[in-house]
Design a protein around this motif. Structure first.
Motif, PDB file in Angstrom:
ATOM      1  N   PRO A   1      26.179 -15.603 -12.581  1.00 11.65           N
ATOM      2  CA  PRO A   1      28.172 -15.459 -12.623  1.00 11.65           C
ATOM      3  C   PRO A   1      28.721 -14.088 -12.803  1.00 11.65           C
ATOM      4  N   ILE A   2      27.548 -13.250 -13.420  1.00 12.82           N
ATOM      5  CA  ILE A   2      27.761 -11.865 -13.679  1.00 12.82           C
ATOM      6  C   ILE A   2      26.862 -10.692 -12.403  1.00 12.82           C
ATOM      7  N   LYS A   3      27.807 -10.085 -12.179  1.00 14.31           N
ATOM      8  CA  LYS A   3      27.342  -9.646 -10.764  1.00 14.31           C
ATOM      9  C   LYS A   3      25.994  -8.396 -10.793  1.00 14.31           C
ATOM     10  N   PHE A   4      26.538  -7.542 -11.929  1.00 14.17           N
ATOM     11  CA  PHE A   4      25.231  -6.634 -12.606  1.00 14.17           C
ATOM     12  C   PHE A   4      23.843  -7.128 -12.910  1.00 14.17           C
ATOM     13  N   GLN A   5      24.160  -9.116 -13.237  1.00 15.01           N
ATOM     14  CA  GLN A   5      22.864  -9.129 -13.505  1.00 15.01           C
ATOM     15  C   GLN A   5      22.315  -9.660 -12.490  1.00 15.01           C
ATOM     16  N   ALA A   6      23.207 -10.104 -11.120  1.00 18.77           N
ATOM     17  CA  ALA A   6      22.915 -10.874 -10.413  1.00 18.77           C
ATOM     18  C   ALA A   6      21.862  -9.336  -9.082  1.00 18.77           C
ATOM     19  N   ASP A   7      22.744  -8.374  -9.283  1.00 20.86           N
ATOM     20  CA  ASP A   7      22.264  -6.867  -8.854  1.00 20.86           C
ATOM     21  C   ASP A   7      20.820  -6.656  -9.324  1.00 20.86           C
ATOM     22  N   MET A   8      21.280  -6.458 -10.752  1.00 21.36           N
ATOM     23  CA  MET A   8      19.106  -6.360 -11.264  1.00 21.36           C
ATOM     24  C   MET A   8      18.357  -7.632 -10.703  1.00 21.36           C
TER      25      MET A   8
ATOM     26  N   THR B   1      16.019 -16.155  -9.591  1.00 24.25           N
ATOM     27  CA  THR B   1      17.430 -16.458 -10.167  1.00 24.25           C
ATOM     28  C   THR B   1      18.939 -15.972 -10.772  1.00 24.25           C
ATOM     29  N   TRP B   2      18.608 -14.712 -11.122  1.00 23.71           N
ATOM     30  CA  TRP B   2      19.565 -14.280 -11.622  1.00 23.71           C
ATOM     31  C   TRP B   2      20.774 -13.801 -10.785  1.00 23.71           C
ATOM     32  N   VAL B   3      19.931 -14.388  -8.702  1.00 21.26           N
ATOM     33  CA  VAL B   3      21.007 -13.836  -7.978  1.00 21.26           C
ATOM     34  C   VAL B   3      22.209 -14.723  -8.102  1.00 21.26           C
TER      35      VAL B   3
ATOM     36  N   PHE C   1      12.762  -7.314  -5.789  1.00 25.27           N
ATOM     37  CA  PHE C   1      12.314  -6.439  -4.828  1.00 25.27           C
ATOM     38  C   PHE C   1      10.931  -5.508  -4.876  1.00 25.27           C
ATOM     39  N   MET C   2      11.140  -4.807  -6.700  1.00 25.32           N
ATOM     40  CA  MET C   2       9.805  -4.697  -7.179  1.00 25.32           C
ATOM     41  C   MET C   2       9.128  -4.873  -7.338  1.00 25.32           C
ATOM     42  N   PHE C   3       8.736  -6.208  -7.850  1.00 27.23           N
ATOM     43  CA  PHE C   3       8.122  -6.792  -8.253  1.00 27.23           C
ATOM     44  C   PHE C   3       7.246  -6.587  -7.672  1.00 27.23           C
ATOM     45  N   VAL C   4       7.207  -7.596  -6.120  1.00 22.84           N
ATOM     46  CA  VAL C   4       7.456  -8.102  -5.209  1.00 22.84           C
ATOM     47  C   VAL C   4       6.415  -6.635  -4.567  1.00 22.84           C
ATOM     48  N   TRP C   5       6.892  -5.870  -4.207  1.00 24.48           N
ATOM     49  CA  TRP C   5       6.481  -4.577  -3.717  1.00 24.48           C
ATOM     50  C   TRP C   5       5.638  -3.886  -4.179  1.00 24.48           C
ATOM     51  N   ASN C   6       5.703  -3.828  -5.141  1.00 25.90           N
ATOM     52  CA  ASN C   6       4.323  -3.553  -6.049  1.00 25.90           C
ATOM     53  C   ASN C   6       2.968  -4.248  -5.722  1.00 25.90           C
ATOM     54  N   MET C   7       3.132  -5.609  -6.265  1.00 22.84           N
ATOM     55  CA  MET C   7       2.207  -6.180  -5.827  1.00 22.84           C
ATOM     56  C   MET C   7       1.697  -6.210  -4.271  1.00 22.84           C
ATOM     57  N   LEU C   8       2.670  -5.737  -3.799  1.00 26.63           N
ATOM     58  CA  LEU C   8       1.365  -5.854  -2.600  1.00 26.63           C
ATOM     59  C   LEU C   8       0.980  -4.294  -2.169  1.00 26.63           C
ATOM     60  N   GLY C   9       2.167  -3.642  -2.985  1.00 26.38           N
ATOM     61  CA  GLY C   9       1.237  -2.014  -2.353  1.00 26.38           C
ATOM     62  C   GLY C   9      -0.307  -2.008  -3.965  1.00 26.38           C
ATOM     63  N   ALA C  10      -0.237  -2.536  -4.576  1.00 22.32           N
ATOM     64  CA  ALA C  10      -1.910  -3.100  -5.551  1.00 22.32           C
ATOM     65  C   ALA C  10      -2.508  -3.203  -4.766  1.00 22.32           C
ATOM     66  N   LEU C  11      -1.760  -4.232  -3.937  1.00 16.07           N
ATOM     67  CA  LEU C  11      -3.500  -5.270  -3.368  1.00 16.07           C
ATOM     68  C   LEU C  11      -3.406  -4.599  -1.766  1.00 16.07           C
ATOM     69  N   ILE C  12      -2.508  -4.136  -1.310  1.00 19.71           N
ATOM     70  CA  ILE C  12      -2.798  -3.546   0.126  1.00 19.71           C
ATOM     71  C   ILE C  12      -3.095  -1.931  -0.203  1.00 19.71           C
ATOM     72  N   LEU C  13      -2.631  -0.957  -0.383  1.00 19.58           N
ATOM     73  CA  LEU C  13      -2.084   0.036  -0.928  1.00 19.58           C
ATOM     74  C   LEU C  13      -3.973   0.800  -1.631  1.00 19.58           C
ATOM     75  N   VAL C  14      -3.608   0.377  -2.832  1.00 17.23           N
ATOM     76  CA  VAL C  14      -4.991   0.309  -3.059  1.00 17.23           C
ATOM     77  C   VAL C  14      -5.929   0.558  -2.481  1.00 17.23           C
ATOM     78  N   PRO C  15      -6.403  -0.619  -1.874  1.00 16.06           N
ATOM     79  CA  PRO C  15      -7.575  -0.931  -0.924  1.00 16.06           C
ATOM     80  C   PRO C  15      -7.238   0.518   0.091  1.00 16.06           C
ATOM     81  N   ALA C  16      -6.887   0.432   0.233  1.00 15.88           N
ATOM     82  CA  ALA C  16      -6.530   1.452   1.329  1.00 15.88           C
ATOM     83  C   ALA C  16      -6.683   2.875   1.251  1.00 15.88           C
ATOM     84  N   LEU C  17      -5.740   3.463  -0.086  1.00 16.33           N
ATOM     85  CA  LEU C  17      -6.196   4.531   0.026  1.00 16.33           C
ATOM     86  C   LEU C  17      -7.626   4.469  -1.291  1.00 16.33           C
TER      87      LEU C  17
END
Length: 820
Positions: A761-768, A756-758, A774-790
């Motif tokens: 009105p403060i752009k650096f908050q939107a960037d964060m 929702t920060w996107v 992105f990082m929360f979603v990709w870390n979750m997918l990495g844990a659920l997909i790459l952990v079993p694969a590795l």
């Protein structure tokens, strides 16, 4: 029927009288055998620290933005008193709506605004500049030599004659393009600010910004007003950011509502959902109370930390709630279920939260006070979660438990998923396939390709601002619109880079010094992005020509000291900004077209090369002053800290994982998905045009510290099952059925809380918000997909006592199932 905390056979106990209260570790016994005392202590602490929040202040300081131990900034701070107006300042432009500035009504309004600004707290009044201040002077060569005086005629009375004199003086003073617009439709008030006000306190930028806005509203707010007012400068930027934070509170509320909705949708239990949220809010109260007690406050950069603390707290609380719900669903009493969950998840939760703390605390290596305070504030908040989420939540749930219907529903859903996966159950069944070679290999190959692409793209990542104006705010913000107006109507920008020339007393009058200053002036003028330069060398050239009836042949620096001394005397008597009273400090100024990273790098490199070549013990060329000099130095510090910070956070997380998993292979399995996410996050920054700077530097470290939580919860349970004799596939299946689903829940909750920060009105908050989502979603997918694969390739050896993957003893499997 009691069991030690490291045993697998945690039996179902319906009556707490049948449970040995002396079982478990010492910490568990202390906590659960003194529950009422612990709750009372928490209540008293919450009241006390909540009371301390009354002294919490929201503000910012220019000095806290400075990397104070860097040599360039030390040079600036040591000579700050001698460098008039080359630090923190405001620029206020008053524009006529009709006609030009040579109008009695406009000049009367400008005079009133000038006087009100002059009296604002924190203004360095002797060096405030406008066409109405005596420090702005004109000079002229006459038959009798030099003549001069203030730009505003001494006998100015608003009459046509005195206005005409003012017009002539403005032309004589050569201030068109700096203090007067190129089209003569506006003029500027340059307002240098002191580091401390008259009472010795840091200037309150928010209050100062509101006072300036009040002046703007009174003189330019009405439809029939005769002028428009435009304001830029660090103080105004911070003031606008703090004002914008009032709207940010709405995003905090939205994040809380989203988190509660997601958790409730998963559990269907109101009491436990409210409890988890309440404990997370208690953590924020403790955090802010402790921050206030330590004498710190919040600023626009650390204001986002309480939001993260709530999101992290809710996510970790969901794991505890899930464990207790499953035990209660099997028939275990809520007190016993709370103790079982504490045993199973305390170490994993402690490691995960410590990793979060490390992700924040490692930011302290960056020598910028505002980032260090952010690191301290966040570390306190996450450290508090260790108590409120790992201890308080299980204790409270041991009293209130969870809804019996919710517990039964959770257990029924688990059994139904084992029999015939439906809906999301098919997703979990799909994830289990990544423990097979034919699925693991493609997953790892795709990850490798993404990693290589991300790495090549991340090489283009730039340090510093990539846009003109204030990138912290939206392009259409009032501040950036003001900046665009000023940049478009004035010949020089507000981005000033200064090289400090330091000599012994009276050293700046030496011929050698003046010629080298002149050479430095010419060197900087040739750097791309430099609009114009100014220095004592130019002043002496002008004054020397004036002694000879303005003959351009004499616009030089004479090697005759008797010709130099009078010009230096004139400069001192006329309060020139290019030397101090002792003639020992003289800045060379370069006005830049912008403060983008490339522009600053070019100027710094040219100035550094000149300093290395010409500096001597008697004559030093010191970088750097001016707001662009501060920006350039900050970029240097951020660039040096970026990789160092990641190295430290990964090293610390690796150590914590090694302590938890007791397997270096498991550490590799946990870290590789994180590394991939970090690389892809930097590639995303390149594509979004986001540079690494003070506002964005903490994001990647936070993503690593928080992202490891997924792997810790998932792998810790998977390894328990494997070490009980299960295959990788069976152990991963069991881990997904317990903590794995909550890992996905945690990822969605964290991402939903910050996405929702996107719209901020403060752009650096939107960037964060974009980067963290992105990082929360990709870390979750990495844990659920790459952990079993590795795990298929690296963790087969963790399954003990089996001849093949299908040979796990059923008795051990039942024991492991009871454990989780």
């Amino acid at each position: 029927m009691a069991v030690a905390p490291n045993k697998m056979d945690m039996a179902i106990i319906r009556d707490p009288k049948d449970f040995d209260s002396k079982s478990g570790g010492k910490l568990e016994q202390i906590i659960f055998n003194n529950r009422l005392v612990l709750i009372l202590v928490c209540v008293l602490l919450t009241l006390f620290l909540g009371f301390q929040m009354k002294d919490l202040k929201i503000g910012a300081s220019y000095d806290k933005m400075l990397p104070q131990s860097h040599p360039y900034i030390q040079n600036y701070l040591e000579n700050r008193v001698e460098l008039r107006g080359l630090g923190d300042s405001l620029r206020i432009v008053v524009a006529a709506r009709e006609g030009d500035i040579f109008d009695a009504g406009y000049l009367e309004t400008l005079a009133r605004i000038n006087d009100e600004v002059f009296l604002l707290p924190g203004v360095d009044r002797p060096w405030m500049k406008s066409i109405f201040t005596p420090v702005v002077r004109w000079t002229e060569v006459t038959e009798e030599g030099f003549a001069g005086g203030p730009v505003l005629p001494n006998d100015y009375d608003g009459s046509p004659r005195s206005i005409e004199d003012l017009r002539i003086n403005i032309a004589r003073a050569n201030v068109v393009g700096s203090l007067v617009a190129n089209d003569y439709r506006s003029s500027m008030i340059v307002v240098p600010l002191l580091p401390l006000d008259a009472d010795g306190n840091a200037v309150d930028y928010h209050a100062l910004s509101k006072q300036v806005d009040d002046i703007r509203e009174r003189y330019a707010g009405a439809a029939d007003a005769k002028v428009d007012i435009y304001v830029i400068g660090f103080a105004k930027l911070i003031g606008d950011l703090i004002s914008g934070l009032e709207k940010v509170a709405l995003f905090f509320l939205i994040a809380v509502v989203i988190a509660v909705a997601i958790i409730y949708t998963y559990t269907r239990c109101i009491r436990s959902t409210v409890l988890v949220l309440s404990c997370s809010i208690v953590a924020v109260v403790w955090q802010l109370g402790l921050v206030s007690m330590l004498g710190y406050g919040l600023d626009p950069f650390s204001m986002l930390v309480p939001f993260l603390v709530v999101a992290i707290g809710v996510s970790h609380g969901a794991q505890k709630m899930n464990g207790i719900m499953q035990d209660i669903g099997r028939g275990t009493h809520r007190l016993v279920a709370a103790r079982y969950t504490f045993r199973r998840l305390f170490l994993a939760g402690m490691t995960a939260l410590l990793a979060d703390v490390v992700g924040f605390a490692v930011l302290m290596i960056i020598d910028i006070p505002v980032i260090r305070e952010l690191a301290l504030t966040a570390s306190i908040g996450v450290g508090v979660l260790i108590f409120t989420n790992l201890i308080l939540i299980p204790v409270m749930l041991s009293y209130i438990g969870v809804s019996p219907k919710a517990a039964a529903r959770a257990l029924a859903a688990e059994h139904a998923a084992e029999r015939a996966p439906r809906g999301f159950g098919r997703v979990w069944a799909l994830l289990e396939r990544f423990t097979e070679r034919r699925w693991a290999v493609p997953a790892l190959l795709v990850s490798a390709v993404l990693g290589v692409w991300g790495f090549m793209t991340a090489l283009q990542l730039q340090i510093g601002d990539l846009d003109a104006g204030a990138p912290e705010l939206r392009a259409d913000s009032r501040y950036n619109q003001d900046n665009a107006f000023i940049t478009g109507h004035y010949g020089i920008s507000s981005d000033v880079f200064a090289v400090i020339v330091k000599t012994p007393d009276d050293g700046c009058r030496d011929y050698e010094t003046l010629t080298e200053i002149d050479l430095l002036d010419a060197t900087l003028a040739q750097v791309p992005g430099v609009q114009r330069t100014a220095s004592l060398g130019q002043t002496v050239r002008t004054y020397t020509a004036g002694m000879f009836e303005g003959n351009p042949k004499w616009a030089t620096i004479s090697d005759n000291q008797s010709l130099i001394d009078p010009q230096i005397g004139n400069a001192v008597s006329w309060n020139s900004e290019f030397l101090n009273a002792r003639c020992s400090v003289s800045p060379v100024l370069a006005y830049l077209s912008d403060h983008k990273a490339g522009t600053l790098e070019g100027v710094v490199e040219a100035a550094r090369a000149f300093s290395e070549q010409y500096s001597t013990p008697e004559r030093q060329y010191l970088l750097a002053a001016g707001n662009a000099g501060v920006d350039a130095t900050t970029n240097i510090v951020v660039k040096e800290a970026n990789r160092q910070m990641l190295l430290y956070v990964y090293a610390a997380v690796a150590v914590l994982c090694l302590i938890t998993f007791r397997s270096w292979r498991a550490v590799v399995v946990a870290l590789l998905p994180l590394i991939l996410t970090s690389i892809l996050a930097e590639a995303l920054m390149v594509h979004l045009g986001i540079g690494v700077k003070v506002a964005t530097l903490p994001v990647v470290a936070l993503g690593v510290g928080i992202g490891i939580d997924y792997a810790i919860y998932l792998l810790s349970i998977q390894l328990v099952f494997q070490r009980a004799g299960m295959s990788v596939a069976d152990a991963y299946k069991k881990a997904v059925a317990t903590t794995g689903k909550v890992v996905a829940l945690v990822g969605v909750t964290l991402a939903a809380g910050v996405v929702t920060w996107v719209w901020s009105p403060i752009k650096f908050q939107a960037d964060m918000g974009i980067l963290l989502t992105f990082m929360f979603v990709w870390n979750m997918l990495g844990a659920l997909i790459l952990v079993p694969a590795l795990s298929y390739f690296l963790l087969q050896g963790e399954s003990r006592g089996r001849g093949s993957e299908a040979a796990a003893p059923r008795a051990q499997e039942r024991q492991a199932a009871q454990a989780v």
